[in-house]
Design a protein around this motif. Sequence first.
Motif, PDB file in Angstrom:
ATOM      1  N   ILE A  98       0.845  -1.203   0.000  1.00 33.92           N
ATOM      2  CA  ILE A  98       0.000   0.000   0.000  1.00 33.92           C
ATOM      3  C   ILE A  98       0.877   1.247   0.000  1.00 33.92           C
ATOM      4  O   ILE A  98       0.600   2.228  -0.705  1.00 33.92           O
ATOM      5  N   ALA A  99       1.965   1.221   0.790  1.00 33.10           N
ATOM      6  CA  ALA A  99       2.885   2.361   0.813  1.00 33.10           C
ATOM      7  C   ALA A  99       3.567   2.545  -0.535  1.00 33.10           C
ATOM      8  O   ALA A  99       3.880   3.673  -0.934  1.00 33.10           O
ATOM      9  N   GLN A 100       3.784   1.452  -1.253  1.00 35.31           N
ATOM     10  CA  GLN A 100       4.455   1.533  -2.553  1.00 35.31           C
ATOM     11  C   GLN A 100       3.539   2.040  -3.656  1.00 35.31           C
ATOM     12  O   GLN A 100       3.922   2.900  -4.455  1.00 35.31           O
ATOM     13  N   TYR A 101       2.291   1.538  -3.701  1.00 31.88           N
ATOM     14  CA  TYR A 101       1.407   1.832  -4.838  1.00 31.88           C
ATOM     15  C   TYR A 101       0.364   2.909  -4.543  1.00 31.88           C
ATOM     16  O   TYR A 101      -0.215   3.474  -5.474  1.00 31.88           O
ATOM     17  N   HIS A 102       0.040   3.173  -3.281  1.00 29.86           N
ATOM     18  CA  HIS A 102      -1.019   4.115  -2.912  1.00 29.86           C
ATOM     19  C   HIS A 102      -2.305   3.841  -3.710  1.00 29.86           C
ATOM     20  O   HIS A 102      -2.784   4.702  -4.443  1.00 29.86           O
ATOM     21  N   PRO A 103      -2.887   2.645  -3.580  1.00 31.40           N
ATOM     22  CA  PRO A 103      -4.071   2.305  -4.386  1.00 31.40           C
ATOM     23  C   PRO A 103      -5.264   3.193  -4.041  1.00 31.40           C
ATOM     24  O   PRO A 103      -5.467   3.567  -2.874  1.00 31.40           O
ATOM     25  N   TYR A 104      -6.078   3.481  -5.048  1.00 32.47           N
ATOM     26  CA  TYR A 104      -7.201   4.403  -4.879  1.00 32.47           C
ATOM     27  C   TYR A 104      -8.219   3.881  -3.875  1.00 32.47           C
ATOM     28  O   TYR A 104      -8.785   4.653  -3.096  1.00 32.47           O
ATOM     29  N   PHE A 105      -8.503   2.592  -3.863  1.00 26.81           N
ATOM     30  CA  PHE A 105      -9.584   2.047  -3.046  1.00 26.81           C
ATOM     31  C   PHE A 105      -9.132   1.638  -1.642  1.00 26.81           C
ATOM     32  O   PHE A 105      -9.949   1.166  -0.856  1.00 26.81           O
ATOM     33  N   ASN A 106      -7.864   1.801  -1.302  1.00 28.25           N
ATOM     34  CA  ASN A 106      -7.402   1.521   0.060  1.00 28.25           C
ATOM     35  C   ASN A 106      -7.489   2.775   0.929  1.00 28.25           C
ATOM     36  O   ASN A 106      -7.374   3.894   0.426  1.00 28.25           O
ATOM     37  N   VAL A 107      -7.685   2.561   2.224  1.00 30.44           N
ATOM     38  CA  VAL A 107      -7.686   3.673   3.174  1.00 30.44           C
ATOM     39  C   VAL A 107      -6.256   4.190   3.325  1.00 30.44           C
ATOM     40  O   VAL A 107      -5.324   3.421   3.558  1.00 30.44           O
ATOM     41  N   ASP A 108      -6.086   5.489   3.164  1.00 29.89           N
ATOM     42  CA  ASP A 108      -4.762   6.093   3.279  1.00 29.89           C
ATOM     43  C   ASP A 108      -4.930   7.536   3.702  1.00 29.89           C
ATOM     44  O   ASP A 108      -6.037   8.059   3.764  1.00 29.89           O
ATOM     45  N   PHE A 109      -3.818   8.192   3.994  1.00 32.41           N
ATOM     46  CA  PHE A 109      -3.881   9.605   4.320  1.00 32.41           C
ATOM     47  C   PHE A 109      -4.348  10.385   3.100  1.00 32.41           C
ATOM     48  O   PHE A 109      -4.008  10.063   1.964  1.00 32.41           O
TER      49      PHE A 109
END
Length: 670
Positions: A98-109
């Motif tokens: 997730i840190a590498q790709y920053h996917p649109y549908f994942n929860v992130d900052f």
Amino acid sequence: MTPPYSAAGAPVAPAHLPSIAEQVNRVPTEPGCYLWKDAKGEVIYVGKAKNLRARMRQYVTLQDDRAKIPLMMQVVRGFDYVVVGSEHEALVLERNLIAQYHPYFNVDFKDDKSYPYIAVTESDVYPAIKYTRERHRKGTRYFGPYTDAKAARETIDTLRKAVPICIGTCAEWKRARRYLNSHPDDIPVANMVLAKRGRPCFDYHVGRGPGVCCGEIDTVEYARHVDQVEKFLGGKRSQIVDELQDQMREAAQNLEFERAGRIKRRLDVIAGLDDRQEVMFSSDVSIDLIGFYREETISAACVFVVREGRTIRSSEFVLNKGMDVDRVELAEGFLKRYYDETADVPQEVDLACELPDEPLLEEWLGEKRGHVCRIHHPVRGEKAHLLKMAESNARHALNRYMVRTGYADDRTNQALLQLESALALDRPPLRIECFDISTLHGTFTVASMVVFTNGRPDKGQYRRFKIRAELDEANDFQSMEEVLGRRYGEKNMADERFAERAPDLLVVDGGKPQLTAAMNQLSALGLNIPVCGLAKSDEEVFVPWDETPVVLPSGSASLYLIKQVRDESHRFAITFHRELRTKAQSVSILDEVDGVGPKRKRAIMRAFGSMKRLRAATEEQIAAVKGVPPEVARAVWETLRAWDDEAAGVAAAAAGDGAPDGNPGAGVAD
């Protein structure tokens, strides 16, 4: 993009999914991570699974009941997967992917900026403290993240008053480090050279630097300072206080009064810092309390960091997902991101909701901490109180972010343009009017009219209507026709208290039948007002020009706005209905009982004192009132029971609206 729906309203699999399903059938049943990709090959979602094949099948068959899955699978065109040895390894790998790709549908900052940290350069001979936004250098220990850069800098400044240590921006420290690094084999000799040739820095003269630049401190004593600094940043201040008090007593015994005075001033700095912090717990607990606040597509998290029973800092984060994901997914996604970023893991993490992977997360956090870490869900006491405070701070943080970035204005404009396109309007619906009916088996039937101007509630334009038609049972269609006839009749259309013009969009709460009733009334009045109906069950928008309802994209600004309009009209209607029923119950309920006139009514009320006591009375107690025959007492008792049953039905039907009663500025319409 709108997910496809069947005639029954249930999600159906996109045509491309069967080929993906065939590929999924060849995926191993081992633990690992899966990466869903779009047509461009970009990763749009990363997940972990104990059984890869079984978990991925839930996506392609749409058995996962999360609202975002139909929309996501609409754009999925391929996938990758990585097999690992255990579920714990899958959790670690998922966070890295997730840190590498920053996917649109994942929860992130929400913003991908790097947050401030306080770092200690442990790999140096004389480690320095510094403010930084990087956290990847080997040999450096990081404390944070901080979301307030000013607070991080002030922490460094205060800390150096308590424990002198070099700062990474000092030119003299950098010069000394270069010299020491060039002579690694004989550090004592290098220190002697620095003592002879070095130039004392400004911080040394004011007591914040220990004198590395001029050879005034050796590595052993400096290591003690570094250890105290790291304990301070880790919240272990009592240990620092004990050590400094021992040093002060030792200096005083050796008649080193100047040194003892310096240590006393450092203790005063720490004591002053503790005085400014609220003591929340009687025990020396180490807890992180995390509160969340969600809007439709954005949310915020607030972390209260409690060490040794004191809240040493709070950090606030804005997240890229809101009500478009459930709160469990939001909380779990934040935990993974936050504790991947920080090395400061407490003995307990407090959340409001339970997580399905709690044992796995506890194992991961415990490994990072080097000791047991538990996830807890307080419901009462000090922890629950502080968790509520964290949720309140998260709400304020999100509001500040929306004001600062203009997020609300941009999203409102986007919603109006989306509605214009989706509903085939001639212009954006700058004025929206919405009507709702509230009744109890045809009694106390009322209607509400709420108005949104430029995408926001215009409460001064709200109106309430008492339905005049005599109804034997609930009839929403007749009631809707009446209220629209009164609102858009010639008299009120000319009344500036309503509006200077007709609305750009009329919304009725309900499906096709309610929409048809509204269209019939508007046609009878000779008006051509754009109208739609919003069904609550599937959030489908019914329009006059198509038999198939319009399905606005889940999480879109347009769906959020039209739901907000509908929910506000429902809240306003049911509030008015409750007011009328409460008034009727308290004033005239006995007037409906045959055989109870003014004299007997006064006798009954004098005997019981209040309606609450009368409703709790038995038939025999009512019959004991002087002048009330048994048959009249029974009629009173049965009437009260009928009213209580109806009230319970209304409360059950209204449960979940959650909106506060009352609305300043609204009036009862003619």
